[in-house]
Motif scaffolding. Structure first.
Motif, mmCIF file in Angstrom:
data_model
loop_
_atom_site.group_PDB
_atom_site.id
_atom_site.type_symbol
_atom_site.label_atom_id
_atom_site.label_comp_id
_atom_site.label_asym_id
_atom_site.label_seq_id
_atom_site.Cartn_x
_atom_site.Cartn_y
_atom_site.Cartn_z
ATOM 1 N N ARG A 61 -1.686 -3.021 -18.143
ATOM 2 C CA ARG A 61 -0.705 -3.731 -17.321
ATOM 3 C C ARG A 61 -1.351 -4.884 -16.547
ATOM 4 O O ARG A 61 -0.644 -5.767 -16.053
ATOM 5 C CB ARG A 61 -0.026 -2.768 -16.353
ATOM 6 N N GLY A 63 -2.857 -7.992 -16.830
ATOM 7 C CA GLY A 63 -3.036 -9.046 -17.820
ATOM 8 C C GLY A 63 -4.290 -9.870 -17.601
ATOM 9 O O GLY A 63 -4.939 -10.290 -18.566
ATOM 10 N N SER A 107 2.135 -7.452 -21.176
ATOM 11 C CA SER A 107 0.916 -8.041 -20.607
ATOM 12 C C SER A 107 -0.166 -8.197 -21.665
ATOM 13 O O SER A 107 -0.833 -9.233 -21.753
ATOM 14 C CB SER A 107 0.397 -7.170 -19.457
#
Length: 348
Positions: A61, A63, A107
């Motif tokens: 999650r 990124g 992401s």
């Protein structure tokens, strides 16, 4: 030597995939795992210190972190297995499933797309983003219905399955919109050594060894197709090597069985390998109220894997199950320090 990034490589399927690549192929592996409750780094302890293996703790999650890892290791492929996977947990806490299985996929896709765009033309053509999904996105099958192929519509029932279907749509969208060379796989129920002991097979083994009840949802007639994890990771690598960018591939085990039949087979195997009474173990089987939205049957049509890639499962179910029972008997303490198996209903 080329590098493959595996997300979720400390999980059950992910660790089997990492071991397979290191043992059978010639790439380096970067294992990226957030080490949530089901991530077990000791499953890869044998690889510590190898020059071809690196572990990076990270959450898909995030990124920016994923982008830094892609820039540092310059992988020629991302094999995305990191996910929340347990249906029961998705019913009691769906938010983390949506966050990981949808937002996390978005992401990682975007970080991978941006990395891919920095590559040379030859490197872009060679790059792959392989996303591992589940048969549960297709929803429940009628008892006499043919298994779905890759063109079947998605009809998920649980928050888990819906979150995986959302991730699948994103993967297909990044291919259609940006041209990212994606591969999408959907497999049937996995089993084998090292599975986290909240799943049906290891949970029933541990409960049986402790003399506890063997709780099964409803009448136990829920039917699943079973695939040995070693066959699964072999299929993933074959898809990575020869799959068509933008295509989806069903990975079927060809071993449909009911939950009740699986538990009864485990009782038989425990009598043979642990000296326990089969009859006494079967008396421990307890039918408990079914969970909400419990799909009755899953199965997959695996003809595309056979016809396009020449892949078939190698591991027959009966000897595979016996081997799995033997592994858990030898690693009982490993399981017990992960989870208290009492009073959980086995699911599949």
């Amino acid at each position: 030597m080329e590098t493959i990034m595996v997300t979720g490589g400390a999980g059950f399927i992910g660790s089997a995939l990492v071991r397979h690549i290191i043992g059978e192929r010639h790439e380096r592996v970067v294992n990226v795992d957030a080490l949530t409750y089901a991530g077990q780094p000791d499953s890869l302890a044998e690889l510590a210190g190898l020059s071809r293996y690196r572990f990076e703790r990270g959450d898909v999650r995030d990124g920016r972190h994923m982008a830094r890892l892609l820039a540092e290791y310059h992988p020629r492929a991302v094999m995305h297995l990191a996910a929340q996977t347990h249906v029961d947990r998705s019913i009691t806490g769906p938010g983390v499933f949506v966050d990981t299985n949808v937002n996390g996929v978005a992401s990682l896709l975007e970080a991978s797309r941006q990395h891919w765009q920095t590559l040379s033309a030859d490197e872009r053509a060679h790059f792959r983003f392989l996303h591992v999904s589940t048969d549960e996105v297709y929803g429940a099958l009628a008892p006499d219905a043919p298994p779905p192929d890759e063109t079947a519509p998605m009809a998920p029932s649980s928050p888990y399955a819906a979150s995986k279907a959302g991730g699948d749509h994103l993967v297909n969208a990044w291919h259609a919109t940006y041209g990212l060379p994606t591969l999408l796989t959907r497999a049937t129920n996995n089993y084998g050594p090292g599975q986290y002991p909240e799943k049906l097979i290891p949970l029933m083994i541990l409960n049986a060894l402790a003399g506890r009840s063997l709780p099964i949802y409803g009448d136990g007639g829920q039917s699943r197709d079973w695939l040995h994890v070693d066959d699964h990771v072999r299929a993933l690598c074959q898809i990575l090597d020869a799959g068509r960018p933008g295509a989806s591939y069903n990975i079927a085990g060809g071993c449909e069985s009911s939950n009740l039949a699986i538990v009864e087979a485990l009782c038989d195997a425990l009598e043979q390998q642990a000296g326990l009474s089969r009859a006494a173990l079967r008396r421990l089987i307890t039918h408990v109220p079914d969970r909400p939205g419990h799909d009755r049957r899953y199965s997959l049509d695996g003809r595309r894997m056979r016809d396009e890639l020449g892949w078939r499962p190698h591991r027959a179910f009966d000897p595979g199950l016996e081997e799995t029972v033997g592994w858990y008997l030898r690693h009982e303490q490993w399981c017990r320090r992960l989870i208290d198996p009492g009073a959980r209903a086995g699911r599949a």
